[in-house]
Design a protein around this motif. Structure first.
Motif, PDB file in Angstrom:
ATOM      1  N   LYS A  14       0.805  -1.221   0.000  1.00  0.00           N
ATOM      2  CA  LYS A  14       0.000   0.000   0.000  1.00  0.00           C
ATOM      3  C   LYS A  14       0.843   1.279   0.000  1.00  0.00           C
ATOM      4  O   LYS A  14       0.338   2.356  -0.279  1.00  0.00           O
ATOM      5  N   GLN A  15       2.126   1.156   0.322  1.00  0.00           N
ATOM      6  CA  GLN A  15       2.995   2.344   0.358  1.00  0.00           C
ATOM      7  C   GLN A  15       3.651   2.609  -0.991  1.00  0.00           C
ATOM      8  O   GLN A  15       4.389   3.580  -1.134  1.00  0.00           O
ATOM      9  N   SER A  16       3.411   1.767  -1.979  1.00  0.00           N
ATOM     10  CA  SER A  16       4.020   2.001  -3.296  1.00  0.00           C
ATOM     11  C   SER A  16       3.396   3.243  -3.938  1.00  0.00           C
ATOM     12  O   SER A  16       2.284   3.649  -3.597  1.00  0.00           O
ATOM     13  N   ASP A  17       4.129   3.839  -4.887  1.00  0.00           N
ATOM     14  CA  ASP A  17       3.667   5.085  -5.519  1.00  0.00           C
ATOM     15  C   ASP A  17       2.298   4.907  -6.176  1.00  0.00           C
ATOM     16  O   ASP A  17       1.427   5.769  -6.067  1.00  0.00           O
ATOM     17  N   VAL A  18       2.129   3.784  -6.862  1.00  0.00           N
ATOM     18  CA  VAL A  18       0.868   3.537  -7.570  1.00  0.00           C
ATOM     19  C   VAL A  18      -0.301   3.497  -6.593  1.00  0.00           C
ATOM     20  O   VAL A  18      -1.322   4.177  -6.780  1.00  0.00           O
ATOM     21  N   MET A  19      -0.163   2.701  -5.525  1.00  0.00           N
ATOM     22  CA  MET A  19      -1.263   2.532  -4.575  1.00  0.00           C
ATOM     23  C   MET A  19      -1.524   3.806  -3.776  1.00  0.00           C
ATOM     24  O   MET A  19      -2.682   4.142  -3.496  1.00  0.00           O
ATOM     25  N   PHE A  21      -1.137   6.855  -4.797  1.00  0.00           N
ATOM     26  CA  PHE A  21      -1.872   7.770  -5.678  1.00  0.00           C
ATOM     27  C   PHE A  21      -3.324   7.314  -5.836  1.00  0.00           C
ATOM     28  O   PHE A  21      -4.262   8.102  -5.697  1.00  0.00           O
ATOM     29  N   LEU A  22      -3.511   6.013  -6.090  1.00  0.00           N
ATOM     30  CA  LEU A  22      -4.866   5.471  -6.286  1.00  0.00           C
ATOM     31  C   LEU A  22      -5.743   5.680  -5.047  1.00  0.00           C
ATOM     32  O   LEU A  22      -6.891   6.108  -5.149  1.00  0.00           O
ATOM     33  N   LEU A  23      -5.174   5.351  -3.880  1.00  0.00           N
ATOM     34  CA  LEU A  23      -5.941   5.467  -2.643  1.00  0.00           C
ATOM     35  C   LEU A  23      -6.304   6.919  -2.335  1.00  0.00           C
ATOM     36  O   LEU A  23      -7.395   7.208  -1.835  1.00  0.00           O
ATOM     37  N   ARG A  24      -5.373   7.836  -2.662  1.00  0.00           N
ATOM     38  CA  ARG A  24      -5.637   9.252  -2.406  1.00  0.00           C
ATOM     39  C   ARG A  24      -6.775   9.770  -3.291  1.00  0.00           C
ATOM     40  O   ARG A  24      -7.683  10.462  -2.823  1.00  0.00           O
ATOM     41  N   VAL A  25      -6.737   9.375  -4.570  1.00  0.00           N
ATOM     42  CA  VAL A  25      -7.779   9.821  -5.503  1.00  0.00           C
ATOM     43  C   VAL A  25      -9.130   9.203  -5.133  1.00  0.00           C
ATOM     44  O   VAL A  25     -10.167   9.874  -5.157  1.00  0.00           O
ATOM     45  N   ARG A  26      -9.109   7.913  -4.766  1.00  0.00           N
ATOM     46  CA  ARG A  26     -10.355   7.239  -4.403  1.00  0.00           C
ATOM     47  C   ARG A  26     -10.947   7.815  -3.124  1.00  0.00           C
ATOM     48  O   ARG A  26     -12.169   7.948  -3.002  1.00  0.00           O
ATOM     49  N   ALA A  27     -10.086   8.144  -2.155  1.00  0.00           N
ATOM     50  CA  ALA A  27     -10.567   8.734  -0.900  1.00  0.00           C
ATOM     51  C   ALA A  27     -11.283  10.053  -1.189  1.00  0.00           C
ATOM     52  O   ALA A  27     -12.333  10.347  -0.604  1.00  0.00           O
TER      53      ALA A  27
END
Length: 204
Positions: A14-19, A21-27
């Motif tokens: 979950k700390q990878s760049d991809v995740m 970014f994804l989690l931030r946008v989804r939140a």
């Protein structure tokens, strides 16, 4: 490795760049939606399938938003008219976990559906977001499926409110086995009652 293995590996990092970014946008997206709303499909298909979800008629995904943090005692001006033991107002914790609360809210919203399971999808500083797998017990596709029609039984109504789902069982301490779990089964109250009830054989 199959596709689901790769998906699971992504969610493990979950700390990878991809995740991140994804989690931030989804939140950001989830914040603007209602507290309990239907999702068109599971955000984590690998996790949902492991918990019993099938992409067929009768299965529904609901996303629930639960406020983070402990529980404050609801008393006026912080005055609790009682003994010092009960005078704490802050730093109290609710008995059940957030995932169990999310399941209950989804179950209340959709009284005609049954809660199968749930999983974490996101969180920010204020909320935690969970997806709840729900099943329609009156749908023929569910009633005719021998692997899942156990949930159609009347005794399975509102499992989430009686601590029978995975999150509820965890809150009751039933994920523990062996040493240290003797006072948890069938429940803490039942064990206490058994130990504190005098049972004397009647004289005959």
């Amino acid at each position: 490795m199959g596709a689901y293995k790769y998906l699971a590996e992504l969610w493990r990092k979950k700390q990878s760049d991809v995740m991140r970014f994804l989690l931030r946008v989804r939140a950001w997206e989830y914040r603007h939606l209602p507290a309990v709303h239907r999702a068109s499909r599971p955000t984590r298909p690998d996790k949902a399938r492991r918990l019993g979800y099938k992409a067929k008629q009768g299965f529904v995904i609901y996303r629930v938003r639960v406020r983070r943090g402990g529980r404050k005692r609801p008393v006026s001006k912080g005055i609790q008219y009682g003994k010092p033991k009960h005078q704490g107002i802050t730093q109290l914790k609710f008995a059940r976990n957030k995932r169990s609360v999310a399941e209950e809210r989804a179950g209340r919203k959709c009284g005609n559906l049954r809660v199968l399971n749930s999983y974490w999808v996101n969180q920010d500083s204020v909320y935690k977001y969970y997806e709840v797998i729900m099943v329609d017990p009156s749908h023929k596709a569910i009633r005719r499926d021998p692997r899942v029609n156990w949930i159609c039984k009347p005794v399975m109504k509102h499992r989430e409110r009686r601590g029978l789902t995975s999150a509820g069982r965890k809150g009751r301490g039933l994920h523990r086995k062996g040493h240290g779990s003797r006072k948890l089964r069938p429940s803490i109250r039942a064990v206490w009652k058994k130990h504190n009830t005098l049972s004397v054989r009647r004289y005959r």
